[in-house]
Design a protein around this motif. Structure first.
Motif, PDB file in Angstrom:
ATOM      1  N   THR A  12       2.164  35.479 -19.333  1.00 23.24           N
ATOM      2  CA  THR A  12       1.515  36.644 -18.736  1.00 23.24           C
ATOM      3  C   THR A  12       1.869  36.712 -17.258  1.00 23.24           C
ATOM      4  N   PRO A  13       2.049  37.914 -16.732  1.00 23.25           N
ATOM      5  CA  PRO A  13       2.382  38.030 -15.311  1.00 23.25           C
ATOM      6  C   PRO A  13       1.201  37.588 -14.450  1.00 23.25           C
ATOM      7  N   ALA A  14       1.525  37.104 -13.290  1.00 23.75           N
ATOM      8  CA  ALA A  14       0.488  36.659 -12.359  1.00 23.75           C
ATOM      9  C   ALA A  14      -0.305  37.864 -11.870  1.00 23.75           C
ATOM     10  N   THR A  15      -1.564  37.686 -11.689  1.00 29.46           N
ATOM     11  CA  THR A  15      -2.400  38.777 -11.191  1.00 29.46           C
ATOM     12  C   THR A  15      -2.138  38.971  -9.704  1.00 29.46           C
ATOM     13  N   PRO A  16      -2.067  40.217  -9.267  1.00 32.90           N
ATOM     14  CA  PRO A  16      -1.811  40.452  -7.846  1.00 32.90           C
ATOM     15  C   PRO A  16      -3.006  40.004  -7.005  1.00 32.90           C
ATOM     16  N   ARG A  17      -2.693  39.483  -5.842  1.00 32.80           N
ATOM     17  CA  ARG A  17      -3.761  39.045  -4.947  1.00 32.80           C
ATOM     18  C   ARG A  17      -4.279  40.242  -4.166  1.00 32.80           C
ATOM     19  N   LEU A  18      -5.576  40.315  -4.062  1.00 29.53           N
ATOM     20  CA  LEU A  18      -6.201  41.382  -3.301  1.00 29.53           C
ATOM     21  C   LEU A  18      -6.591  40.835  -1.935  1.00 29.53           C
ATOM     22  N   TYR A  19      -6.191  41.550  -0.921  1.00 31.50           N
ATOM     23  CA  TYR A  19      -6.530  41.132   0.433  1.00 31.50           C
ATOM     24  C   TYR A  19      -7.640  42.022   0.946  1.00 31.50           C
ATOM     25  N   GLN A  20      -8.669  41.424   1.488  1.00 35.59           N
ATOM     26  CA  GLN A  20      -9.756  42.205   2.046  1.00 35.59           C
ATOM     27  C   GLN A  20      -9.427  42.551   3.494  1.00 35.59           C
TER      28      GLN A  20
END
Length: 104
Positions: free
Chosen positions: A67-75
């Motif tokens: 499965t592809p890596a989940t994108p990181r969310l930056y606050q």
């Protein structure tokens, strides 16, 4: 009649009533047990059929891929919004955010 003959006849009368009663009781109990076993077998069969119908195939037609890596969310810090927040809400909205609704 002697006492021994009276006792023998009394025992024969009691046994003639008790033996068939016990035999009938035991045969009824055995029949109830057999009926319960038949009902249990029927329920087990229905359950196994239902489980077999609800079972899904475990193997998949295609091989599993990673499965592809989940994108990181930056606050983004709230101070980065700065002037744009005031532009969207107008002066009234900015005052409400800074001071709260009770002080308007």
């Amino acid at each position: 009649m002697s006492k021994q003959m009276t006792f023998t006849l009394a025992c024969a009368v009691v046994l003639s009533a008790v033996v068939p009663g016990v035999a009938g009781y035991l045969s009824a109990r055995l029949e109830a047990i057999e009926t319960a076993e038949r009902n249990l077998r029927a329920l087990e069969t229905r359950l196994s059929v239902r489980e077999a119908r609800d079972t899904r195939a475990v193997s998949l037609p295609a091989p599993c891929t990673r499965t592809p890596a989940t994108p990181r969310l930056y606050q983004v810090p709230a101070t980065a919004l700065g002037d744009r927040l005031g532009d969207r809400l107008g002066d009234h909205g900015e005052r409400w955010i800074l001071s709260g609704p009770a002080e308007q």
